[in-house]
Every structure is written in structure tokens, then in C-alpha cells.
Enzyme design. Structure first.
Site, PDB file in Angstrom:
ATOM      1  N   HIS A 267     -15.551  -2.111 -37.175  1.00 34.70           N
ATOM      2  CA  HIS A 267     -16.983  -2.304 -36.913  1.00 34.70           C
ATOM      3  C   HIS A 267     -17.389  -3.774 -37.079  1.00 34.70           C
ATOM      4  O   HIS A 267     -18.029  -4.372 -36.216  1.00 34.70           O
ATOM      5  CB  HIS A 267     -17.819  -1.479 -37.907  1.00 34.70           C
ATOM      6  CG  HIS A 267     -17.395  -0.065 -38.065  1.00 34.70           C
ATOM      7  ND1 HIS A 267     -17.776   0.927 -37.195  1.00 34.70           N
ATOM      8  CD2 HIS A 267     -16.618   0.545 -39.009  1.00 34.70           C
ATOM      9  CE1 HIS A 267     -17.265   2.086 -37.587  1.00 34.70           C
ATOM     10  NE2 HIS A 267     -16.560   1.879 -38.688  1.00 34.70           N
TER      11      HIS A 267
HETATM   12  C1  BDR Z   1     -19.995   0.063 -41.797  1.00 31.21           C
HETATM   13  O1  BDR Z   1     -19.888   0.684 -43.076  1.00 31.21           O
HETATM   14  C2  BDR Z   1     -18.962   0.021 -43.876  1.00 31.21           C
HETATM   15  O2  BDR Z   1     -18.197   0.925 -44.607  1.00 31.21           O
HETATM   16  C3  BDR Z   1     -18.149  -0.859 -42.970  1.00 31.21           C
HETATM   17  O3  BDR Z   1     -17.752  -2.030 -43.665  1.00 31.21           O
HETATM   18  C4  BDR Z   1     -19.087  -1.159 -41.841  1.00 31.21           C
HETATM   19  O4  BDR Z   1     -19.853  -2.312 -42.094  1.00 31.21           O
HETATM   20  C5  BDR Z   1     -19.650   1.078 -40.739  1.00 31.21           C
HETATM   21  O5  BDR Z   1     -20.526   2.161 -40.829  1.00 31.21           O
END
Ligand code: BDR
Ligand code: CA
Length: 344
Positions: A267
């Protein structure tokens, strides 16, 4: 700073994929990381600070200022995600003990300082809960007009959540902060780019792609496999590849256990890549808001695509991405950066 380098300020809750995002920034010749805000999220804020300082040490970038953020969200109790990111946030990886210290000012002040120091130029990225950005906007209401571009990894648009059935992690941890930020940036000259799970879950790192990264770094290693012992340590000679493989193994195992396959969603690296080059994604403008009171839907992000609220758009929502274009760039940049690090 050379004219070609973009001043980048990044707010992270490091976190396996946040660490990958920082590595991408360090490997980007067009970026100058001018500050890092540490936000409580994947792990508590003290651990996030340790992770940021340790990663900078590993990457030979210990001159980048790191600031500590609030201990907890604006009004909700803090939740953390050790199940997803490991007990210290970086899976099975261990980072060197940092020699650098945190800034004397906090993360909200760091945001304000960065925006004031680079008016109209700052490229800002938030890949964790928006607590510190919301506090920064309270302290400097002009902040949305001072930054050139803001990219947020958060939310899920017309897509299921990863924390509740409808809410994404970063927004779910501090929904009030997200709502404040979306409201504040409706006045920005450039609308923030918001990348939700609907987009970022297309960015699937596989063992083969991680192997290609190791090869590019000049540190080939046997690709990770779901048949390996859990927690098996990386044998990579390159210190950054070793840390990334040990971190990713945990993240792969988590995704595997969730039924998504032996892979992981990157992400946050997508968010920093888009901050440097928005052409990597296609966006649609829409009014966006956050559900704060729903008994089942708190933390849900809602895009009013059809204009029923009668509000003007306050975000550019990522709706399409070419994962191959992203991974080509990710592997080239992080691989070349890792290759020039001294072995330890
Ligand atoms: C987001 O949640 C976190 O666990 C990850 O680092 C990312 O930024 C994805 O939902
Ligand atoms: Ca994150």
C-alpha cells in the site's frame, strides 16, 4: 538542494510496507526526504520512532530529522497491528541501534515547519493514521495551501475494508483525524490524492518480485516460499535486502493466513511513488467524508460520486493503476539503492 529534487515530507507508522516506502524514497534521485513524522498505528509511537531511526541508520541516512507524534488518536483509544506487522512492526527483521536522536519538536510541529520552509513546493505523503497531520492543521490552518501535493494512503472506496467489513486501517485507527484532514484540504489549491484499498491491493508483491529486487541489488537469494519454516532468516548478503526479506516474510505469512496467498500488498510504497509521479495512477475527483458515528460502519470512507451531498470534491481518488509500471520502478530504485550500501 538541487532544483530537480523534490522536497518530500513523509508521515509513517512503520510498519513493513511503510519501511518499503521509505526505501523507495531513499532510492529516488528525484526526492529529498526533508523530514519524517512518526505516527502511532501499526505499532506504538515509540516503536515507530525506533523503526524510523533504525532504518535511516541502516540506509546511511541518519541526517534526516525524525519527529515523534502523539501517543494516541485524537479521541479514540489506540489500536495497533502487531498481528500484521510483527511485534516490533518490521516482521522478523532486526534493525541496527540508531545513533541519531529525535527532533526536539513533535511530529505536528514538524509538519508545520516543513510546509512553511517549502511553501508551494512541499510534496507530503501520509501512510499512517492522520493524527499528526490533523494536529498540524489545527496549529497552522494555512497548511493545506502551503503544500504543493498531499498523497494519503487510506480508506477503501466502493470496496471492503481490511479492519472492519467497511473500514481501512489508517482511517479506522483515527477516523476523527481523517475527517478533519479531508475537511481542511477542501480549501487546498491542489486536492489531495487518496489511495484506498480498492487501488493499493492491486500492488501485490510476490516472492518472485522480491527475488527480482534482490537480484537488482546484486544480492541474489533463494525466493521466499510458503513451504519455508516460519520465521526462517534471510541469507541475503546485502543488509537492506536482508531486512526487507525478513520483514516481508512475516507480511507474506500474514496475508497467506488471511487467505490472500503467499504475497503482500504494498500500500504505502505506491503512495510515495505517486507522490513523486502522480501519472502512475488515474484518479477521479469526489467529495469524500468519513463515517464517525455508525455503529457498524465507523471509519468507513464514503465518496459521493453522484454529487448527492451537493458538496464540491475535496479529494482525487485513485481508481486505476498499472502494477507492472509500479514494480518496474520500485525494483529499479530500491535495488540500485541497496546495491550501493556497504555490506555489514
Ligand atoms: C495500511 O495499514 C497499515 O497496516 C499499512 O502500513 C498501510 O499503511 C493499509 O490499510
Ligand atoms: Ca502504514
Amino acid at each position: 538542494m538541487s532544483a530537480a529534487r523534490l522536497p518530500v515530507f513523509v508521515d509513517v507508522d512503520t510498519g513493513v510496507d511503510d519501511a518499503m516506502a521509505l526505501a523507495y524514497l531513499f532510492g529516488s534521485p528525484d526526492a529529498e526526504v526533508i523530514g519524517i513524522a512518526s505516527t502511532a498505528g501499526n505499532v506504538d509511537v515509540h516503536q515507530v520512532c525506533e523503526n524510523n531511526l533504525g532504518l535511516l541508520q541502516l540506509c546511511g541516512r541518519s541526517g534526516v530529522p525524525v519527529s515523534k507524534g502523539a501517543e494516541a488518536p485524537l479521541s479514540a483509544p489506540l489500536r495497533t497491528a502487531e498481528d500484521t506487522h510483527g511485534p516490533q512492526g518490521l516482521g522478523y527483521a532486526r534493525l541496527p541501534a540508531p545513533t541519531a536522536e529525535l527532533t526536539a519538536y513533535d511530529a505536528a510541529q514538524a509538519w508545520v515547519r516543513a510546509a512553511r520552509a517549502h511553501p508551494g513546493e512541499l510534496i507530503a505523503v501520509a501512510t499512517g493514521p492522520l493524527t499528526n497531520l490533523a494536529l498540524a492543521v489545527r496549529a497552522e490552518p494555512a497548511l493545506p495551501r502551503l503544500v504543493r501535493r498531499l498523497v494519503i494512503m487510506g480508506g477503501a472506496f466502493d470496496y471492503r475494508g481490511n479492519t472492519t467489513p467497511v473500514a481501512e486501517w489508517n482511517v479506522s485507527v483515527d477516523p476523527e483525524a481523517a475527517a478533519e484532514v479531508f475537511a481542511a484540504f477542501s480549501d487546498a489549491d491542489e486536492l489531495p490524492i487518496v489511495l484506498g484499498l480498492n487501488l493499493t491491493e492491486n500492488i501485490m508483491l510476490t516472492p518472485e518480485l522480491l527475488g527480482a529486487l534482490a537480484d537488482t541489488a546484486g544480492s541474489p537469494s533463494r525466493p521466499l516460499s510458503e513451504h519455508d519454516d516460519r520465521g526462517a532468516a534471510s541469507a541475503a548478503a546485502n543488509p537492506l535486502i536482508r531486512v526487507l526479506e525478513d520483514a516481508m516474510r512475516f507480511y507474506f505469512e500474514f496475508h497467506h493466513d488471511c487467505g490472500e496467498g503467499y504475497l503482500a500488498h504494498l500500500h504505502d510504497p505506491l503512495a510515495v511513488a505517486v507522490a513523486l509521479d502522480p501519472e502512475l495512477v488515474r484518479c477521479r475527483p469526489a467529495p469524500v467524508d468519513v463515517e464517525l458515528t455508525g455503529t457498524l460502519t465507523r471509519g468507513m470512507t464514503i465518496a459521493d460520486w453522484s454529487g448527492r451531498w451537493g458538496r464540491k470534491p475535496n479529494a482525487l481518488i485513485g481508481v486505476d493503476v498499472d502494477p507492472t509500471a509500479f514494480f518496474d520502478r520500485f525494483i529499479a530504485r530500491v535495488g540500485a539503492f541497496a546495491r550501493q550500501l556497504p555490506y555489514s
